[in-house]
Design a protein around this motif. Structure first.
Motif, PDB file in Angstrom:
ATOM      1  N   MET A   1       0.515  -1.130   0.040  1.00 43.48           N
ATOM      2  CA  MET A   1       0.028   0.089   0.170  1.00 43.48           C
ATOM      3  C   MET A   1       0.868   1.109   0.026  1.00 43.48           C
ATOM      4  N   THR A   2       0.630   2.254  -0.868  1.00 44.34           N
ATOM      5  CA  THR A   2       1.379   3.573  -1.131  1.00 44.34           C
ATOM      6  C   THR A   2       0.634   4.562  -0.882  1.00 44.34           C
ATOM      7  N   ASP A   3      -0.941   4.537  -0.920  1.00 44.93           N
ATOM      8  CA  ASP A   3      -1.836   5.599  -0.820  1.00 44.93           C
ATOM      9  C   ASP A   3      -1.920   5.872   0.721  1.00 44.93           C
ATOM     10  N   PRO A   4      -1.594   6.944   1.174  1.00 43.11           N
ATOM     11  CA  PRO A   4      -1.710   7.472   2.643  1.00 43.11           C
ATOM     12  C   PRO A   4      -3.351   7.676   2.781  1.00 43.11           C
ATOM     13  N   ARG A   5      -4.151   7.682   1.878  1.00 41.65           N
ATOM     14  CA  ARG A   5      -5.660   8.001   2.158  1.00 41.65           C
ATOM     15  C   ARG A   5      -6.317   7.090   3.126  1.00 41.65           C
ATOM     16  N   PRO A   6      -6.230   5.829   2.724  1.00 39.41           N
ATOM     17  CA  PRO A   6      -6.917   4.939   3.532  1.00 39.41           C
ATOM     18  C   PRO A   6      -6.266   4.799   4.884  1.00 39.41           C
ATOM     19  N   VAL A   7      -5.133   5.268   5.345  1.00 37.60           N
ATOM     20  CA  VAL A   7      -4.653   5.279   6.465  1.00 37.60           C
ATOM     21  C   VAL A   7      -5.255   6.171   7.433  1.00 37.60           C
ATOM     22  N   ILE A   8      -5.463   7.288   6.737  1.00 40.89           N
ATOM     23  CA  ILE A   8      -5.960   8.672   7.102  1.00 40.89           C
ATOM     24  C   ILE A   8      -7.454   8.430   7.522  1.00 40.89           C
ATOM     25  N   ALA A   9      -8.250   7.775   6.570  1.00 42.68           N
ATOM     26  CA  ALA A   9      -9.536   7.512   6.737  1.00 42.68           C
ATOM     27  C   ALA A   9      -9.776   6.708   7.954  1.00 42.68           C
ATOM     28  N   SER A  10      -8.956   5.540   8.282  1.00 47.53           N
ATOM     29  CA  SER A  10      -9.010   4.558   9.094  1.00 47.53           C
ATOM     30  C   SER A  10      -8.898   5.446  10.475  1.00 47.53           C
ATOM     31  N   VAL A  11      -7.967   6.054  10.758  1.00 53.29           N
ATOM     32  CA  VAL A  11      -7.860   7.033  11.760  1.00 53.29           C
ATOM     33  C   VAL A  11      -9.108   7.939  12.193  1.00 53.29           C
ATOM     34  N   ARG A  12      -9.602   8.591  11.029  1.00 57.22           N
ATOM     35  CA  ARG A  12     -10.558   9.438  11.008  1.00 57.22           C
ATOM     36  C   ARG A  12     -11.927   8.837  11.631  1.00 57.22           C
ATOM     37  N   ASP A  13     -12.236   7.563  11.128  1.00 60.47           N
ATOM     38  CA  ASP A  13     -13.215   6.884  11.337  1.00 60.47           C
ATOM     39  C   ASP A  13     -13.427   6.263  12.549  1.00 60.47           C
ATOM     40  N   GLY A  14     -12.205   6.321  13.187  1.00 54.00           N
ATOM     41  CA  GLY A  14     -12.082   5.757  14.471  1.00 54.00           C
ATOM     42  C   GLY A  14     -11.719   4.246  14.630  1.00 54.00           C
ATOM     43  N   ARG A  15     -10.992   3.835  13.519  1.00 50.99           N
ATOM     44  CA  ARG A  15     -10.560   2.187  13.429  1.00 50.99           C
ATOM     45  C   ARG A  15      -8.875   2.087  13.912  1.00 50.99           C
ATOM     46  N   GLY A  16      -8.768   3.361  14.070  1.00 46.68           N
ATOM     47  CA  GLY A  16      -7.197   3.174  14.624  1.00 46.68           C
ATOM     48  C   GLY A  16      -6.286   3.151  13.487  1.00 46.68           C
ATOM     49  N   LEU A  17      -4.519   3.124  14.300  1.00 46.77           N
ATOM     50  CA  LEU A  17      -3.577   3.296  13.291  1.00 46.77           C
ATOM     51  C   LEU A  17      -2.781   1.753  13.663  1.00 46.77           C
ATOM     52  N   ASP A  18      -2.451   1.224  12.798  1.00 43.31           N
ATOM     53  CA  ASP A  18      -1.687  -0.092  12.770  1.00 43.31           C
ATOM     54  C   ASP A  18      -0.295   0.236  12.203  1.00 43.31           C
ATOM     55  N   GLY A  19       0.711  -0.888  12.618  1.00 45.08           N
ATOM     56  CA  GLY A  19       2.203  -0.656  12.165  1.00 45.08           C
ATOM     57  C   GLY A  19       2.269  -0.313  10.948  1.00 45.08           C
ATOM     58  N   PRO A  20       1.720  -1.118   9.783  1.00 45.93           N
ATOM     59  CA  PRO A  20       2.159  -0.924   8.544  1.00 45.93           C
ATOM     60  C   PRO A  20       1.612   0.701   8.136  1.00 45.93           C
ATOM     61  N   GLY A  21       0.379   1.140   8.626  1.00 48.83           N
ATOM     62  CA  GLY A  21      -0.130   2.479   8.235  1.00 48.83           C
ATOM     63  C   GLY A  21       0.659   3.596   8.899  1.00 48.83           C
ATOM     64  N   ALA A  22       1.072   3.213  10.094  1.00 50.65           N
ATOM     65  CA  ALA A  22       2.151   4.443  10.676  1.00 50.65           C
ATOM     66  C   ALA A  22       3.366   4.529   9.810  1.00 50.65           C
ATOM     67  N   ALA A  23       3.792   3.001   9.397  1.00 50.83           N
ATOM     68  CA  ALA A  23       5.026   3.260   8.674  1.00 50.83           C
ATOM     69  C   ALA A  23       4.979   4.051   7.068  1.00 50.83           C
ATOM     70  N   LEU A  24       3.784   3.712   6.892  1.00 51.95           N
ATOM     71  CA  LEU A  24       3.605   4.228   5.542  1.00 51.95           C
ATOM     72  C   LEU A  24       3.472   6.019   5.554  1.00 51.95           C
ATOM     73  N   ILE A  25       2.719   6.431   6.614  1.00 54.36           N
ATOM     74  CA  ILE A  25       2.854   7.804   6.941  1.00 54.36           C
ATOM     75  C   ILE A  25       4.197   8.502   7.079  1.00 54.36           C
ATOM     76  N   ALA A  26       5.047   7.731   8.143  1.00 50.84           N
ATOM     77  CA  ALA A  26       6.401   8.121   8.622  1.00 50.84           C
ATOM     78  C   ALA A  26       7.194   8.340   7.450  1.00 50.84           C
ATOM     79  N   GLN A  27       7.414   7.231   6.396  1.00 52.58           N
ATOM     80  CA  GLN A  27       8.008   7.219   5.381  1.00 52.58           C
ATOM     81  C   GLN A  27       7.697   8.285   4.386  1.00 52.58           C
ATOM     82  N   GLY A  28       6.478   8.357   4.167  1.00 57.12           N
ATOM     83  CA  GLY A  28       5.982   9.422   3.290  1.00 57.12           C
ATOM     84  C   GLY A  28       6.242  11.011   3.637  1.00 57.12           C
ATOM     85  N   LEU A  29       6.270  11.127   5.155  1.00 53.35           N
ATOM     86  CA  LEU A  29       6.666  12.279   5.680  1.00 53.35           C
ATOM     87  C   LEU A  29       7.962  12.852   5.254  1.00 53.35           C
TER      88      LEU A  29
END
Length: 428
Positions: A1-29
């Protein structure tokens, strides 16, 4: 997964943040593949919905791993202390050499001041020649040879945090406990620590002023750091009055040197308590810690560290010759005789900034000579022969403005009782 939008949506909708999602966001930053808009949306989602305990650990690890993580091969444990910031807080300058004198290694990566609290690097740079920006190989060499070094973070340390830090300010998400926790710990844990002690300030001079904010932050920091693999505890300490009697870069260095040479007071007391906690977490005995300080061993280590980082070799013997005074030094008298009952400590910090001793915006040049000293504390009697403190200024106009600010920050009354220096200890 390389698109950060599903990670953002997961947090926004209250489903939380997992390890792969956090890694994608951090690397993208870190590499720029996450846009500013996406980063701001992520920060706002974290602020409003939270990351949860597991998500905080995942984000901290991911931001730590977005850059260089130091590894050490030394003859003793590697520890550090971090403060959330206050006025007159020069603990690091005493604690690092004190621990080094006990055979513990302290690779301290510190920051510059912004807002009403002072920065450790600014204080050290008031020493002529002192170089905070050390290449990695020199940083490692000084730590190995001296036992401690206090340096600025390189661009390779937690670059994801560096980018997100600025975006948080612009997007109104600075106060998120999750983001504050990940920001503090990603940089500290990148130093390759075996143990970490956190000094979380509470009171009128603390960054977070709500009554429950310091315990909440301390618990989040301790649980997250331990979850990320670093043995950590925290102390919630008082900031309803300045820790030391000085505020301002050269003035605070001078006071730290006096503590290293035997001066008593709250700065010494808190340093000893935090150093003892560092030793405990590192599996070392704290017995005789006061004797180590009183013997001059820590002072010798501080002098060696200053010299190794480009400062004078005889600072400990000739401090007054190097820490030059401000052109104007004036006493501050209260409106009447009385007892100090309350202090607006944040206002004192802003007075130092207005004198030129701090920054409103990153990159501003500061005057190391200016500040406040001999500040009255809670319960002190003040009057015509006992000033609230002394202003050190570049000119008389600035001095008069600071005098008015200090007078407004002090409130006299019958109740001048100060609370405990250490309010609470938080462990895993």
């Amino acid at each position: 997964m390389t698109d950060p939008r599903p990670v953002i949506a997961s947090v926004r909708d209250g489903r939380g943040l997992d390890g792969p999602g956090a890694a994608l966001i951090a690397q993208g930053l870190a590499d720029g593949s996450v846009s500013d808009a996406q980063a701001a949306a992520f920060a706002m989602a974290i602020l409003t919905k939270g990351a949860g305990p597991a998500g905080r650990v995942a984000l901290t690890r991911a931001m730590r791993d977005s850059g260089q993580v130091l590894q050490w091969d030394l003859s003793g444990p590697v520890v550090d202390k971090h403060s959330t910031g206050g006025i007159g807080d020069t603990v690091s300058l005493v604690l690092a050499p004190l621990l080094a004198a006990r055979g513990v290694f302290v690779p301290m990566v510190s920051g510059r001041g912004l807002g009403h609290t002072g920065g450790t690097l600014d204080k050290l740079e008031s020493i002529p020649g002192f170089i905070c920006d050390q290449p990695q190989q020199d940083f490692a060499r000084i730590v190995r040879q001296v036992g401690c070094a206090i340096v600025s973070a390189t661009g390779d340390v937690a670059p994801a945090d560096k980018r997100l830090y600025g975006i948080r300010d612009e997007s109104g998400t600075v106060e998120s406990i999750d983001l504050i926790t990940a920001s503090i710990l990603s940089k500290k844990l990148a130093a390759g620590l075996d143990a970490l002690v956190l000094d979380v300030k509470a009171g009128s001079g603390a960054i977070m002023k709500k009554p429950d904010s310091a315990p909440r932050l301390a618990r989040a920091l301790v649980d997250t750091a331990n979850g990320a693999g670093c043995v950590t505890s925290a102390m919630i300490t008082d900031m309803d009055q300045p820790l030391a009697r000085s505020a301002g870069n050269a003035l605070e260095v001078a006071e730290a040197i006096r503590v290293l040479q035997g001066e008593k007071g709250a700065l010494r007391d808190l340093t000893l308590a935090l150093a003892a906690e560092c030793l405990r977490l590192a599996g070392q005995s704290a017995d005789g810690l006061e004797s180590t300080l009183d013997s001059g061993a820590a002072a010798q280590v501080f002098g060696r560290m200053v010299a190794a980082q480009g400062g004078p070799t005889d600072l400990m013997e000739q401090a007054q010759a190097y820490l030059l005074p401000a052109p104007v030094i004036m006493p501050v008298y209260g409106p009447a005789a009385g007892r100090v009952a309350r202090i607006d400590v944040t206002a004192l910090g802003h007075a130092v900034v207005a004198l030129g001793g701090g920054r409103v915006r990153a990159g501003e040049v500061i005057d190391p000579r200016v500040g406040l000293d001999r500040m009255a504390k809670l319960g002190d009697d003040v009057g015509p022969d006992r000033p609230l403190g002394f202003v050190h200024a570049a000119d008389e106009t600035a001095a008069q403005v600071a005098i008015a600010a200090v007078q407004a920050a002090y409130h006299l009354g019958d109740d001048g009782h100060s609370g405990p220096l250490i309010r609470e200890r938080i462990t895993a």
